[in-house]
Design a protein around this motif. Sequence first.
Motif, PDB file in Angstrom:
ATOM      1  N   LEU A  85      -2.291  -4.102 -10.780  1.00 12.04           N
ATOM      2  CA  LEU A  85      -1.923  -2.692 -10.633  1.00 12.04           C
ATOM      3  C   LEU A  85      -0.579  -2.531  -9.933  1.00 12.04           C
ATOM      4  O   LEU A  85       0.172  -1.598 -10.226  1.00 12.04           O
ATOM      5  CB  LEU A  85      -3.024  -1.927  -9.884  1.00 12.04           C
ATOM      6  CG  LEU A  85      -4.403  -1.964 -10.557  1.00 12.04           C
ATOM      7  CD1 LEU A  85      -5.362  -1.006  -9.869  1.00 12.04           C
ATOM      8  CD2 LEU A  85      -4.305  -1.648 -12.038  1.00 12.04           C
ATOM      9  N   TRP A 134     -10.715   1.973   0.813  1.00  9.79           N
ATOM     10  CA  TRP A 134      -9.998   3.231   1.104  1.00  9.79           C
ATOM     11  C   TRP A 134     -10.917   4.427   0.949  1.00  9.79           C
ATOM     12  O   TRP A 134     -10.870   5.363   1.758  1.00  9.79           O
ATOM     13  CB  TRP A 134      -8.779   3.356   0.178  1.00  9.79           C
ATOM     14  CG  TRP A 134      -7.769   2.272   0.381  1.00  9.79           C
ATOM     15  CD1 TRP A 134      -7.369   1.329  -0.535  1.00  9.79           C
ATOM     16  CD2 TRP A 134      -7.013   1.986   1.573  1.00  9.79           C
ATOM     17  NE1 TRP A 134      -6.434   0.496   0.011  1.00  9.79           N
ATOM     18  CE2 TRP A 134      -6.192   0.872   1.297  1.00  9.79           C
ATOM     19  CE3 TRP A 134      -6.972   2.560   2.837  1.00  9.79           C
ATOM     20  CZ2 TRP A 134      -5.328   0.322   2.254  1.00  9.79           C
ATOM     21  CZ3 TRP A 134      -6.117   2.023   3.784  1.00  9.79           C
ATOM     22  CH2 TRP A 134      -5.319   0.923   3.496  1.00  9.79           C
ATOM     23  N   VAL A 151     -10.122   4.685  -7.488  1.00 10.24           N
ATOM     24  CA  VAL A 151      -9.022   3.712  -7.496  1.00 10.24           C
ATOM     25  C   VAL A 151      -7.728   4.502  -7.304  1.00 10.24           C
ATOM     26  O   VAL A 151      -7.525   5.515  -7.955  1.00 10.24           O
ATOM     27  CB  VAL A 151      -9.017   2.943  -8.845  1.00 10.24           C
ATOM     28  CG1 VAL A 151      -7.792   2.057  -8.971  1.00 10.24           C
ATOM     29  CG2 VAL A 151     -10.284   2.112  -8.972  1.00 10.24           C
ATOM     30  N   LYS A 152      -6.870   4.040  -6.413  1.00 10.31           N
ATOM     31  CA  LYS A 152      -5.713   4.868  -6.032  1.00 10.31           C
ATOM     32  C   LYS A 152      -4.419   4.531  -6.789  1.00 10.31           C
ATOM     33  O   LYS A 152      -3.419   5.218  -6.610  1.00 10.31           O
ATOM     34  CB  LYS A 152      -5.442   4.719  -4.517  1.00 10.31           C
ATOM     35  CG  LYS A 152      -6.644   5.005  -3.624  1.00 10.31           C
ATOM     36  CD  LYS A 152      -6.994   6.479  -3.638  1.00 10.31           C
ATOM     37  CE  LYS A 152      -7.978   6.851  -2.541  1.00 10.31           C
ATOM     38  NZ  LYS A 152      -9.365   6.464  -2.795  1.00 10.31           N
ATOM     39  N   CYS A 153      -4.451   3.462  -7.582  1.00 16.40           N
ATOM     40  CA  CYS A 153      -3.263   3.116  -8.379  1.00 16.40           C
ATOM     41  C   CYS A 153      -3.598   3.293  -9.852  1.00 16.40           C
ATOM     42  O   CYS A 153      -4.722   3.013 -10.280  1.00 16.40           O
ATOM     43  CB  CYS A 153      -2.849   1.665  -8.143  1.00 16.40           C
ATOM     44  SG  CYS A 153      -2.292   1.360  -6.462  1.00 16.40           S
ATOM     45  N   ARG A 168       2.214  -0.398 -11.747  1.00 15.17           N
ATOM     46  CA  ARG A 168       2.787   0.808 -11.142  1.00 15.17           C
ATOM     47  C   ARG A 168       4.298   0.655 -10.921  1.00 15.17           C
ATOM     48  O   ARG A 168       5.010   1.645 -10.803  1.00 15.17           O
ATOM     49  CB  ARG A 168       2.062   1.157  -9.835  1.00 15.17           C
ATOM     50  CG  ARG A 168       2.411   0.282  -8.658  1.00 15.17           C
ATOM     51  CD  ARG A 168       1.497   0.499  -7.470  1.00 15.17           C
ATOM     52  NE  ARG A 168       2.031  -0.160  -6.309  1.00 15.17           N
ATOM     53  CZ  ARG A 168       1.338  -0.562  -5.260  1.00 15.17           C
ATOM     54  NH1 ARG A 168       0.034  -0.362  -5.207  1.00 15.17           N
ATOM     55  NH2 ARG A 168       1.922  -1.147  -4.232  1.00 15.17           N
ATOM     56  N   ALA A 198      -3.159  -4.748  -2.768  1.00 17.22           N
ATOM     57  CA  ALA A 198      -4.301  -5.665  -2.908  1.00 17.22           C
ATOM     58  C   ALA A 198      -4.611  -6.052  -4.349  1.00 17.22           C
ATOM     59  O   ALA A 198      -5.328  -7.034  -4.574  1.00 17.22           O
ATOM     60  CB  ALA A 198      -5.542  -5.038  -2.261  1.00 17.22           C
ATOM     61  N   CYS A 199      -4.126  -5.291  -5.337  1.00 13.48           N
ATOM     62  CA  CYS A 199      -4.469  -5.576  -6.733  1.00 13.48           C
ATOM     63  C   CYS A 199      -3.198  -5.956  -7.501  1.00 13.48           C
ATOM     64  O   CYS A 199      -2.427  -5.070  -7.912  1.00 13.48           O
ATOM     65  CB  CYS A 199      -5.097  -4.346  -7.389  1.00 13.48           C
ATOM     66  SG  CYS A 199      -6.522  -3.703  -6.501  1.00 13.48           S
ATOM     67  N   PRO A 207       0.360   3.600  -4.507  1.00 16.66           N
ATOM     68  CA  PRO A 207      -0.974   4.198  -4.422  1.00 16.66           C
ATOM     69  C   PRO A 207      -0.817   5.713  -4.218  1.00 16.66           C
ATOM     70  O   PRO A 207       0.020   6.147  -3.428  1.00 16.66           O
ATOM     71  CB  PRO A 207      -1.584   3.521  -3.187  1.00 16.66           C
ATOM     72  CG  PRO A 207      -0.896   2.179  -3.128  1.00 16.66           C
ATOM     73  CD  PRO A 207       0.519   2.460  -3.567  1.00 16.66           C
ATOM     74  N   CYS A 220      -0.476  -0.352   0.255  1.00 16.51           N
ATOM     75  CA  CYS A 220      -1.452  -1.355  -0.208  1.00 16.51           C
ATOM     76  C   CYS A 220      -0.964  -2.079  -1.468  1.00 16.51           C
ATOM     77  O   CYS A 220      -0.436  -1.472  -2.392  1.00 16.51           O
ATOM     78  CB  CYS A 220      -2.797  -0.672  -0.483  1.00 16.51           C
ATOM     79  SG  CYS A 220      -4.074  -1.831  -1.030  1.00 16.51           S
ATOM     80  N   ASN A 278     -11.990  -3.555  -4.696  1.00 22.40           N
ATOM     81  CA  ASN A 278     -10.888  -3.620  -3.719  1.00 22.40           C
ATOM     82  C   ASN A 278     -10.614  -2.256  -3.099  1.00 22.40           C
ATOM     83  O   ASN A 278     -10.388  -2.123  -1.902  1.00 22.40           O
ATOM     84  CB  ASN A 278      -9.580  -4.050  -4.418  1.00 22.40           C
ATOM     85  CG  ASN A 278      -9.529  -5.531  -4.710  1.00 22.40           C
ATOM     86  OD1 ASN A 278     -10.345  -6.285  -4.201  1.00 22.40           O
ATOM     87  ND2 ASN A 278      -8.575  -5.939  -5.535  1.00 22.40           N
ATOM     88  N   CYS A 279     -10.601  -1.236  -3.966  1.00 25.99           N
ATOM     89  CA  CYS A 279     -10.167   0.082  -3.502  1.00 25.99           C
ATOM     90  C   CYS A 279     -11.269   0.844  -2.775  1.00 25.99           C
ATOM     91  O   CYS A 279     -11.000   1.866  -2.147  1.00 25.99           O
ATOM     92  CB  CYS A 279      -9.635   0.892  -4.687  1.00 25.99           C
ATOM     93  SG  CYS A 279      -8.221   1.927  -4.234  1.00 25.99           S
TER      94      CYS A 279
HETATM   95 FE1  SF4 Z   1      -4.657  -1.058  -3.048  1.00 28.48          FE
HETATM   96 FE2  SF4 Z   1      -6.431   0.484  -4.285  1.00 28.48          FE
HETATM   97 FE3  SF4 Z   1      -3.995   0.214  -5.301  1.00 28.48          FE
HETATM   98 FE4  SF4 Z   1      -5.703  -1.831  -5.370  1.00 28.48          FE
HETATM   99  S1  SF4 Z   1      -5.928   0.138  -6.443  1.00 28.48           S
HETATM  100  S2  SF4 Z   1      -3.526  -1.912  -4.793  1.00 28.48           S
HETATM  101  S3  SF4 Z   1      -6.832  -1.554  -3.427  1.00 28.48           S
HETATM  102  S4  SF4 Z   1      -4.533   1.150  -3.322  1.00 28.48           S
END
Ligand code: SF4
Length: 205
Positions: free
Chosen positions: A19, A124, A104-106, A23, A15-16, A34, A13, A120-121
């Motif tokens: 982030l 998931w 939030v995964k990141c 990362r 999408a952000c 992520p 992903c 956004n997250c």
């Molecule tokens: Fe994707 Fe979530 Fe990372 Fe945003 S925070 S890029 S939605 S995995």
Amino acid sequence: MDFEDFLRKLTACRACPRLVEYRSSFPPGYWAKPVPPWGSGPIMVVGLAPAAHGGNRTGRMFTGDRSSQNLFKALYEAGLASRPYSISRDDGVELYGVYITSAVKCAPPGNKPTAEEVKNCSRWLREEVEIVKPRVVVALGRVAWRAVSEILGVRGEFRHGAVVEKDGVYLVGAYHPSPRNINTGRIAVEELAEVFKLAKKLAKE
Ligand code: SF4
């Protein structure tokens, strides 16, 4: 979608933009994608986001930073983890009926995701709830509480020890075991362990 599909799609992903840039700014050897959740239900633990030098480094949620060690001391005390620490993906720690993830995964700069990044997250997190089908969700902090409340369709104010229920699924609130919350006395590891003991009881109802 099964869990392997979920992980494959999640870790790709982008999408952000903020982030993705953050990362990618870490030294070689960091996970820098992520961060995969791990474990299996019926208790789902939802944090805020991976730490820059924790999950973002080790590639496993709540692994390798100080919040993780506080969380695992509490899980261990409640009989939900085999060891009171979580330091690397191959540390051999087992979870007993617990799935660990975050809203939030990141990793976000300063541990602060924007509202848009949380939104956004949530896609998931929603998929995780559908796959894991938890009986109890423990939300660590207000952001996680709000994100899970929206997915479960429950209403209630966040506080440590709060419990709301809908269609047999419980949402339980707890303060996040961050070093700041522990050091300022907002929460003690023993108090978090009490919340996990409650979650264990609710999961058996
Ligand atoms: Fe994707 Fe979530 Fe990372 Fe945003 S925070 S890029 S939605 S995995």
